[in-house]
Structure formats: C-alpha cells, structure tokens
Scaffold this motif. Structure first.
Motif, PDB file in Angstrom:
ATOM      1  N   GLY A  79       0.806  -1.209   0.000  1.00 32.72           N
ATOM      2  CA  GLY A  79       0.000   0.000   0.000  1.00 32.72           C
ATOM      3  C   GLY A  79       0.843   1.264   0.000  1.00 32.72           C
ATOM      4  N   TYR A  80       1.931   1.234   0.745  1.00 31.55           N
ATOM      5  CA  TYR A  80       2.837   2.384   0.800  1.00 31.55           C
ATOM      6  C   TYR A  80       3.444   2.666  -0.572  1.00 31.55           C
ATOM      7  CZ  TYR A  80       7.076   5.023   2.075  1.00 31.55           C
ATOM      8  OH  TYR A  80       8.085   5.948   2.152  1.00 31.55           O
ATOM      9  N   LEU A  81       3.925   1.618  -1.242  1.00 29.46           N
ATOM     10  CA  LEU A  81       4.496   1.799  -2.574  1.00 29.46           C
ATOM     11  C   LEU A  81       3.437   2.305  -3.556  1.00 29.46           C
ATOM     12  CD1 LEU A  81       6.774  -1.379  -2.829  1.00 29.46           C
ATOM     13  CD2 LEU A  81       7.470   0.985  -2.368  1.00 29.46           C
ATOM     14  N   ALA A  82       2.215   1.817  -3.414  1.00 27.84           N
ATOM     15  CA  ALA A  82       1.131   2.296  -4.276  1.00 27.84           C
ATOM     16  C   ALA A  82       0.842   3.769  -3.994  1.00 27.84           C
ATOM     17  CB  ALA A  82      -0.122   1.449  -4.067  1.00 27.84           C
ATOM     18  N   ASN A  83       0.898   4.157  -2.728  1.00 29.33           N
ATOM     19  CA  ASN A  83       0.676   5.560  -2.370  1.00 29.33           C
ATOM     20  C   ASN A  83       1.754   6.454  -2.993  1.00 29.33           C
ATOM     21  OD1 ASN A  83      -1.476   4.693  -0.846  1.00 29.33           O
ATOM     22  ND2 ASN A  83      -0.460   4.951   1.125  1.00 29.33           N
ATOM     23  N   LEU A  84       3.010   6.016  -2.906  1.00 28.18           N
ATOM     24  CA  LEU A  84       4.092   6.796  -3.505  1.00 28.18           C
ATOM     25  C   LEU A  84       3.904   6.915  -5.014  1.00 28.18           C
ATOM     26  CD1 LEU A  84       7.285   5.558  -1.586  1.00 28.18           C
ATOM     27  CD2 LEU A  84       5.873   7.570  -1.128  1.00 28.18           C
ATOM     28  N   ALA A  85       3.467   5.822  -5.641  1.00 29.07           N
ATOM     29  CA  ALA A  85       3.224   5.856  -7.078  1.00 29.07           C
ATOM     30  C   ALA A  85       2.102   6.839  -7.418  1.00 29.07           C
ATOM     31  CB  ALA A  85       2.874   4.459  -7.583  1.00 29.07           C
ATOM     32  N   THR A  86       1.093   6.901  -6.552  1.00 28.97           N
ATOM     33  CA  THR A  86       0.002   7.849  -6.774  1.00 28.97           C
ATOM     34  C   THR A  86       0.494   9.286  -6.735  1.00 28.97           C
ATOM     35  OG1 THR A  86      -1.654   6.346  -5.842  1.00 28.97           O
ATOM     36  CG2 THR A  86      -2.207   8.685  -5.871  1.00 28.97           C
ATOM     37  N   TYR A  87       1.323   9.587  -5.740  1.00 29.34           N
ATOM     38  CA  TYR A  87       1.872  10.935  -5.656  1.00 29.34           C
ATOM     39  C   TYR A  87       2.753  11.244  -6.861  1.00 29.34           C
ATOM     40  CZ  TYR A  87       0.225  11.852  -0.914  1.00 29.34           C
ATOM     41  OH  TYR A  87      -0.560  12.109   0.184  1.00 29.34           O
ATOM     42  N   GLN A  88       3.538  10.257  -7.300  1.00 28.35           N
ATOM     43  CA  GLN A  88       4.470  10.484  -8.407  1.00 28.35           C
ATOM     44  C   GLN A  88       3.752  10.668  -9.735  1.00 28.35           C
ATOM     45  OE1 GLN A  88       7.085   7.232  -9.706  1.00 28.35           O
ATOM     46  NE2 GLN A  88       8.762   8.689  -9.760  1.00 28.35           N
TER      47      GLN A  88
END
Length: 400
Positions: free
Chosen positions: A240-249
């Motif tokens: 979920g954290y990696l997905a969140n970072l991808a969303t921001y990016q």
C-alpha cells in the motif's frame, strides 16, 4: 581542522564555560521553537497530518497505508509510530480531524522540533574535539532560519529523517557500518527523501570490505526494514505504501519542479514563466523529462560513488552524501523546495574547514530564500520574495 581530524582526535576536556555557552545556545533554540510551535503554519499539510493521526486513533496503526479520509500516506512506518504516540498521549485525536486547535498544532510539530535539538546535539558530539567549532555548528543548526521554518513553523518532518541519516554517516565514519546500515534503514522508513544517502553509503561499505561488506550491511538494513514494517504486513502495508508513492508520483506531484530552485525550475521559467509543467509527457518516443532526470541523477551519483571508493576517508563520505542530496535536488523532477535540507545538515560536520563553512553559509542563504519564497509565512514575505522571476532564476543557478 578537517573532518578527518575531528573524527580522530580525542575530545578535549570541556570546561564550565564551554558547557554554559552550549546550554545557552540550546535554550535559545528551544525558546524560538516554543514561540512558533502553536502558530498556524502551513495548514494544508498540518491538516493532512492530523487526519492521519486521527485515522490511527480510530482505526488502529496497521491499516494506515490503506484508504484514509486524509489521502494516501507518503511517510514510512517510523512516522506512523511517532503519530501513534501522539494519538496515545492526546485522546482528542479520536475526534479531531484538522489542525485548527493551537494545542493540536503544537503537538503535531513537537517531534520535528525535538529532532532539531537532536541534530544540534549530534553535530556537537561529532565536533567535540574543538569546543569552539562544536558550539558554533550546533548553534548554527539551532537558530538557522531554514531549520526553524521547516519544523517549528511549517510542521514538516525533515529533521527526523535527517537525524537518522546524520547518525548513519557519523557511525560509518567511525567504521561502525552495521549500525550505519540500521540507521539509514530507519531514515528510509521515515521519509523517502533519505534515498540520496544510499549510494554514498553503499560505496563506503564497498570500499570498507568489497562485495562481502556490501552484502552484510545490505542484509542488516533489509532486516531492519522488515522489523519496522511487521505491524503493517497483515493489512498489506508495504504494498500500500508503494502504491501511495506511485500515486503521488504519477497523479499528484508529476511536475518538473514544485517550486524547488533547480535546473527544472529554469526550464519552467524559460518555457512558461514559472508555471508548472508535467514531467511525464513524452518528447522523444516513450522518453519523458522524468526519464532525463533519472539518467542525469544516476550518472552523477555513479561518479560520486567512484570518488568515495577511490578515496574512502570520512571527509569524502560527508561531501559525497551532501553532494548526492544536492544532485537529487538539482536534477530529479518532482523536487519540493525543502528537499535540499539534508545537505545543509550533513555539511555542518565539516565546520572545521573554512571553505566548508562558507559553503554551508551560501547554501543556507539560497535554501532559506527558496523556502520563504515557495511557502511564505507572511503576506509581506510573499511580496518581498516572489518565487518566480529573476530571483528564482538566480537562486536556481546558485543551487546548481
């Protein structure tokens, strides 16, 4: 005095006057923060942070990296633990969802303000072989307007990841590579802005013992990451954290420069007068300007690693880490104005050299101007320091 001397000399005996001056400097630093800590700050960010603490208070720690009313969480588990402590000591977080209450704002800013004091203490310890330098450098951190602005006014948590990153560098220069690996893993689990520390430290580990040492420290770091993520694994926290970072990016911060005075800000100034430009628009086949940022940053980072491997002295590592932070800030897209912060902190380790002191002052001036222009604390500063135009272009050239 050089960094090498500072790390090898036996500390001189501190007399009462030296301790009094150091304590006085800390008292001033504490007083400055107490006067600002309940201020309005930058409410957009503070409100979001409070929303995440509210989620922890009402839904528990483990689900933080799923869906939250305050948006996807972009901080690692170390910050989650700190927020859970705030939720435990202040029951009001079960109902409070924004930072309108001054007491809540003060509590939200407290971890970063305390980390500021920790940074100054680490610098004083690193330079303790010379009382004058130790007091001067620690005072510089305690009263620096950029440090105060980011933590005590804005309420950002740069000082926390920088504390662990600085401690990792200090441990490495003392040949305690295992401890350095643990500390840099903790920094990475605080904020992803600790990534620029990785290549210089990996090069240092390689220089210390080749592939074997690099693998050993890598496994120690991986083990630390695993332990820190354990409470979140059942709910899919790491994914979920990696997905969140991808969303921001890809969806939120996909901009060449988010008011960071760097090379990409010059591009935005030249093309659209300082307005934002997306970094993910193809310009040559599938290539985007984001890919250009990756390539340039990777090549210069490789050069930094080679320099450290060829000259594995503490001074080289310190300069390499500071350079790596500035390389990311200068050439990666999606940089925020505060992402050069760790370079300002790490360079304080080289206060023993006159050239490095002047470099620290110059970096501090440009960095502080960028912060104040990008997120002005008062309308007067907004008028005085416009982020775009000639000042932004001059600041970008200076940073480069």
């Amino acid at each position: 005095m050089t960094a090498g001397r500072a790390t090898t000399l036996r500390p001189e005996v501190w007399d009462r006057f030296g301790w009094v001056i150091l304590v006085f400097a800390f008292a001033i630093g504490i007083e400055i923060r107490l006067n600002l800590i309940a201020s309005e700050g930058f409410r957009d960010d503070l409100d979001q942070f409070v929303g995440w603490v509210h989620h922890i208070a009402t839904n528990g720690l483990g689900s933080l990296y799923g869906r939250t009313d305050a948006g996807p969480v972009s901080f690692g588990p170390v910050m989650a633990y700190i927020w859970s402590v705030l939720a435990a000591v202040q029951p009001a977080f079960a109902t409070v969802t924004d930072a309108s209450d001054p007491a809540i704002r003060a509590l939200m800013k407290a971890p970063a303000a305390i980390a500021d004091l920790g940074l100054a203490a680490l610098i004083a310890v690193a330079l303790r072989a010379d009382k004058r330098l130790a007091v001067l450098a620690a005072t510089g951190i305690l009263v620096h307007p950029a440090v105060v602005d980011i933590s005590a006014w804005w309420g950002q948590y740069e000082s926390i990841f920088a504390f662990f990153g600085l401690a990792a560098v200090m441990a490495a220069t003392r040949r305690r590579n295992g401890l350095a690996a643990v500390l840099i893993a903790v920094a990475l689990c605080t904020k992803p802005q600790a990534i620029p520390f990785l290549v210089p430290l990996a090069a240092w580990f390689w220089a210390a013992g080749g592939a074997r040492e690099l693998v050993r420290t890598g496994l120690i770091g991986l083990g630390t990451l695993t332990v820190l993520w354990l409470p979140f694994i059942p709910a899919g926290g790491p994914i979920g954290y990696l997905a969140n970072l991808a969303t921001y990016q890809t969806d939120i911060f996909n901009i060449l420069s988010l008011r960071a005075w760097n090379g990409w800000w010059l591009v935005q100034e030249a093309a659209v007068g300082g307005s934002f430009i997306a970094d993910d628009v193809p310009f040559l086949g599938p290539l985007t300007l984001r890919h250009v940022g990756y390539a340039v940053t990777g090549l210069v980072s490789l050069w930094i690693a080679i320099r450290i491997i060829r000259d594995p002295r503490p001074r080289t590592l310190i300069l390499g880490v500071a350079a790596s932070v500035l390389v990311f800030f200068a050439f990666m897209t999606q940089m925020h104005e505060r992402y050069a912060y760790a370079a300002l902190i790490v360079l304080a380790l080289l206060f023993g050299e006159m050239r490095m002191r002047w470099l620290w002052v110059a970096l501090g001036v440009v960095f502080t101007l960028n912060l104040l222009a990008a997120v002005p604390p008062t309308p007067e500063i907004r008028e005085l320091l416009p982020v775009a135009g000639p000042l932004g272009m001059a600041g970008s050239v200076a940073m480069l």
